[in-house]
Design an enzyme around this catalytic site. Structure first.
Site, PDB file in Angstrom:
ATOM      1  N   ASP A  54     131.360  27.599  63.343  1.00  0.00           N
ATOM      2  CA  ASP A  54     130.924  28.991  63.480  1.00  0.00           C
ATOM      3  C   ASP A  54     130.205  29.476  62.212  1.00  0.00           C
ATOM      4  O   ASP A  54     130.544  29.052  61.105  1.00  0.00           O
ATOM      5  CB  ASP A  54     132.152  29.884  63.756  1.00  0.00           C
ATOM      6  CG  ASP A  54     131.745  31.247  64.281  1.00  0.00           C
ATOM      7  OD1 ASP A  54     130.575  31.413  64.696  1.00  0.00           O
ATOM      8  OD2 ASP A  54     132.590  32.150  64.288  1.00  0.00           O
TER       9      ASP A  54
ATOM     10  N   ASN B 128     128.472  29.828  75.963  1.00  0.00           N
ATOM     11  CA  ASN B 128     127.239  29.875  75.149  1.00  0.00           C
ATOM     12  C   ASN B 128     125.956  29.957  75.986  1.00  0.00           C
ATOM     13  O   ASN B 128     124.891  30.280  75.453  1.00  0.00           O
ATOM     14  CB  ASN B 128     127.151  28.673  74.193  1.00  0.00           C
ATOM     15  CG  ASN B 128     128.077  28.786  72.999  1.00  0.00           C
ATOM     16  OD1 ASN B 128     128.514  27.783  72.438  1.00  0.00           O
ATOM     17  ND2 ASN B 128     128.393  30.016  72.568  1.00  0.00           N
TER      18      ASN B 128
END
Ligand code: FPP
Length: 246
Positions: free
Chosen positions: A26, A74
């Site tokens: 991340d 995503n």
């Protein structure tokens, strides 16, 4: 050379190296934005960091390294960003096909690969075949992966086995569930690293992380160098794992 560019390593206990390390990569977007670059430049830097991290963990003796590269959620990102991540994965795998034997790192892919671009799926098949011949660390790349989707799939597989008379409902044990996960033949993660400042699981390895030690840091994934990985492992080595006991 007078000064080495490689960061100095911490001293780690060689007898307590985690067998399986997982990471949520991340912070790529923020890393790029901080430099005035498009978010995709962050994913590109992030894929380089993945390769360095895999090589470093392999050198330390880690046996499995599992990363969250693309989640089932995503797909909600702008199509240009999704397309760029797919292109990056393709170029990464093209390089891996040439280099993975030399690096002695085999690749596996967890997730529903069916909606991925055909070119990427073909490269995945190619790397899968080469991986059979490699004995080193196994890097698992989670693609179109979600923990809930994985558990739902396992439930469906169990139901199919029951319906076909291959399995009785009373034989549905934890082992039977584990055996139907993408990670069926590997141990659960010992250490899960989440950079990027968020302290949550984000649907990653929900079943497998039951007793995993978590390490959170504000560092953004592209900046997770060897020394910072060592810091995470050093923190892990200080933990007392009790698995529900005392
Ligand atoms: C999360 O950061 C990262 C992703 C959703 C993509 C990760 C993909 C790669 C590193 C590309 C290729 C991977 C491999 C294994 C070669 P973010 O975009 O959510 O960052 P932010 O929180 O700063 O916006």
């Amino acid at each position: 050379m007078l000064f080495s560019k490689k960061p100095k390593h911490l001293s780690l206990d060689p007898n307590r190296i985690p067998v399986h390390v997982a990471a949520i990569m991340d912070g790529n977007g923020r890393w790029a934005q901080k430099r005035g670059l498009p978010r995709t430049a962050g994913h590109s830097a992030g894929s380089e960091t993945f390769q360095r991290a895999a090589e470093h963990l392999s050198d330390l003796g880690v046996k499995y390294f599992t990363v969250y590269a693309f989640s089932t959620e995503n797909w909600k990102r702008p199509p240009e960003e999704v397309g760029e991540i797919m292109r990056l994965l393709e170029s990464y795998l093209r390089r891996a096909v040439r280099e993975m034997r030399e690096k002695n790192i085999r690749l596996r892919f967890f997730g529903d690969l069916s909606p991925l671009p055909a070119e990427l799926r073909a490269l995945i098949e190619e790397t899968d075949a080469i991986s059979q011949t490699i004995g080193g660390m196994q890097a698992n790349i989670c693609l179109n992966y979600g923990g809930r989707a994985e558990l739902t799939r396992a439930a469906r597989l169990l139901a199919e086995d029951c319906k076909a008379g291959r399995l009785a409902p009373e034989d549905i044990t934890e082992e039977a569930v584990s055996a139907r996960l993408y990670s069926a033949d590997i141990p659960d993660p010992d250490l899960m690293i989440r950079p990027g400042g968020e302290e949550r699981l984000s649907n990653f390895l929900l079943w497998q992380n039951a007793y995993t030690e978590f390490y959170f840091t504000d560092v953004l994934w592209p900046d997770m160098d060897e020394r910072l990985l060592d810091e995470a492992i050093a923190a892990y080595q200080q933990r007392k794992r009790r698995y529900g006991g005392i």
